[in-house]
Design an enzyme around this catalytic site. Structure first.
Site, mmCIF file in Angstrom:
data_model
loop_
_atom_site.group_PDB
_atom_site.id
_atom_site.type_symbol
_atom_site.label_atom_id
_atom_site.label_comp_id
_atom_site.label_asym_id
_atom_site.label_seq_id
_atom_site.Cartn_x
_atom_site.Cartn_y
_atom_site.Cartn_z
ATOM 1 N N SER A 1 0.836 -1.198 0.000
ATOM 2 C CA SER A 1 0.000 0.000 0.000
ATOM 3 C C SER A 1 0.871 1.248 0.000
ATOM 4 O O SER A 1 1.636 1.484 0.941
ATOM 5 C CB SER A 1 -0.923 0.016 1.218
ATOM 6 O OG SER A 1 -1.584 1.255 1.320
ATOM 7 N N HIS B 1 -1.041 -1.084 -4.359
ATOM 8 C CA HIS B 1 -2.359 -0.849 -3.766
ATOM 9 C C HIS B 1 -2.500 0.629 -3.440
ATOM 10 O O HIS B 1 -1.666 1.207 -2.729
ATOM 11 C CB HIS B 1 -2.514 -1.690 -2.496
ATOM 12 C CG HIS B 1 -3.893 -1.706 -1.948
ATOM 13 N ND1 HIS B 1 -4.907 -2.453 -2.498
ATOM 14 C CD2 HIS B 1 -4.438 -1.069 -0.874
ATOM 15 C CE1 HIS B 1 -6.012 -2.279 -1.800
ATOM 16 N NE2 HIS B 1 -5.755 -1.435 -0.802
ATOM 17 N N ASP C 1 -4.940 3.257 -1.688
ATOM 18 C CA ASP C 1 -6.072 3.463 -0.787
ATOM 19 C C ASP C 1 -6.620 4.873 -0.972
ATOM 20 O O ASP C 1 -5.947 5.851 -0.635
ATOM 21 C CB ASP C 1 -5.637 3.267 0.666
ATOM 22 C CG ASP C 1 -5.393 1.802 0.994
ATOM 23 O OD1 ASP C 1 -6.314 0.994 0.776
ATOM 24 O OD2 ASP C 1 -4.289 1.475 1.471
ATOM 25 N N MET D 1 -9.232 7.586 0.119
ATOM 26 C CA MET D 1 -10.100 7.953 1.236
ATOM 27 C C MET D 1 -10.660 9.356 1.016
ATOM 28 O O MET D 1 -9.916 10.269 0.651
ATOM 29 C CB MET D 1 -9.319 7.915 2.546
ATOM 30 C CG MET D 1 -8.630 6.610 2.832
ATOM 31 S SD MET D 1 -7.698 6.708 4.386
ATOM 32 C CE MET D 1 -6.830 5.147 4.372
ATOM 33 N N HIS E 1 -8.397 0.986 -4.425
ATOM 34 C CA HIS E 1 -9.379 0.621 -3.398
ATOM 35 C C HIS E 1 -10.114 1.895 -2.981
ATOM 36 O O HIS E 1 -9.553 2.762 -2.308
ATOM 37 C CB HIS E 1 -8.643 -0.023 -2.222
ATOM 38 C CG HIS E 1 -9.477 -0.222 -0.994
ATOM 39 N ND1 HIS E 1 -8.922 -0.446 0.246
ATOM 40 C CD2 HIS E 1 -10.826 -0.249 -0.798
ATOM 41 C CE1 HIS E 1 -9.881 -0.587 1.142
ATOM 42 N NE2 HIS E 1 -11.045 -0.460 0.529
ATOM 43 N N MET F 1 -12.323 3.823 -0.796
ATOM 44 C CA MET F 1 -12.959 3.963 0.514
ATOM 45 C C MET F 1 -13.702 5.293 0.510
ATOM 46 O O MET F 1 -13.308 6.250 1.190
ATOM 47 C CB MET F 1 -11.911 3.906 1.627
ATOM 48 C CG MET F 1 -11.391 2.521 1.896
ATOM 49 S SD MET F 1 -10.135 2.491 3.195
ATOM 50 C CE MET F 1 -8.659 2.777 2.227
ATOM 51 N N MET G 1 -11.420 -6.780 4.284
ATOM 52 C CA MET G 1 -10.693 -5.963 5.251
ATOM 53 C C MET G 1 -10.490 -6.758 6.538
ATOM 54 O O MET G 1 -11.441 -7.304 7.095
ATOM 55 C CB MET G 1 -11.452 -4.679 5.551
ATOM 56 C CG MET G 1 -11.611 -3.735 4.361
ATOM 57 S SD MET G 1 -10.033 -3.192 3.669
ATOM 58 C CE MET G 1 -9.290 -2.355 5.078
ATOM 59 N N ASP H 1 -6.524 -7.131 3.467
ATOM 60 C CA ASP H 1 -5.871 -5.859 3.763
ATOM 61 C C ASP H 1 -6.051 -5.511 5.235
ATOM 62 O O ASP H 1 -7.171 -5.384 5.717
ATOM 63 C CB ASP H 1 -6.493 -4.759 2.885
ATOM 64 C CG ASP H 1 -5.853 -3.391 3.089
ATOM 65 O OD1 ASP H 1 -4.908 -3.283 3.885
ATOM 66 O OD2 ASP H 1 -6.306 -2.434 2.448
#
Length: 216
Positions: free
Chosen positions: A7, A32, A34, A36, A65, A67, A136, A174
């Protein structure tokens, strides 16, 4: 084949391009990302422009990913930024199969994400639309959390569901991944492992990635 997806959230944001190059040289399989938005999770990370900037520096599979609330708004921007795979949370979308189909129509990989407390049965009617599922093993939004063992049963249940239906599915995990928890996830049926601090805080990235894969 076990894949390791470090990540980039755990990298030094002042040297992101260098971090991506180091990961690729160290044997990482995926990168990866993330994403957010400060709403679905409390923190904010970065957006499509960061993805686009890093894309110029790497041939790794870019695993985005989301979120975020309203993931449908983010699919096109990340596709245009160079994402190879986009996953979003089942907790955030009413029309799950529609968004998975939108992603697949762009000839990239589509997947769903389940929070720790969200049961695998939520995938019952949409698994055929998925190329991967991300489970998760911590509650999303913060790095450095401890692995939640409840995910191990979910991994096994999901792998069993996929095998029974004849679906070639990547199962990604993850949160709290280290050499010990990686081994347990692999034994339960996972084949893609996201690791942040375990990789970026190690003295030897290549050795750590090999160990997470079970090669050391």
């Amino acid at each position: 084949m076990i894949k390791i997806a470090p990540s980039i959230l755990s990298a030094d944001f002042g040297f992101m391009a260098d971090a991506v190059k180091a990961l690729e040289a160290s044997g990482a399989d995926w990168l990866h990302l993330d994403i957010m938005d400060g709403h679905f999770v409390p923190n904010m990370s970065f957006g499509p422009q960061m993805c686009k900037a890093l894309r110029r520096h790497s041939r790794l599979l870019f695993d985005v990913h989301l979120m975020v609330e309203h993931p449908s708004d983010w699919i096109e921007p990340f596709f245009e930024a160079g994402a190879d795979s986009i996953t979003f949370h089942v907790e955030t979308e009413r029309h799950i199969e529609r968004q998975l189909s939108r992603i697949r129509a762009k000839k990239i990989r589509a997947g769903l994400v389940l929070n720790p407390a969200t049961p695998v049965v939520m995938l019952e009617n949409v698994l055929e639309y998925c190329d991967l599922v991300l489970l998760m093993s911590v509650n999303p939004g913060f790095g450095g959390q401890e692995f939640l063992e409840l995910v191990l049963k979910k991994i096994s249940s999901l792998r069993e569901m996929a095998v029974k239906r004849g679906i070639m599915l990547d199962i990604e995990v993850d949160g709290g991944i280290n050499e010990t928890t990686a081994k347990r996830c692999i034994e339960a049926g996972a084949n893609v492992l996201v690791a942040g601090n375990a990789v970026f805080k190690s003295a030897d990235m290549a050795k750590t990635i090999a160990a997470l894969r079970g090669e050391a």
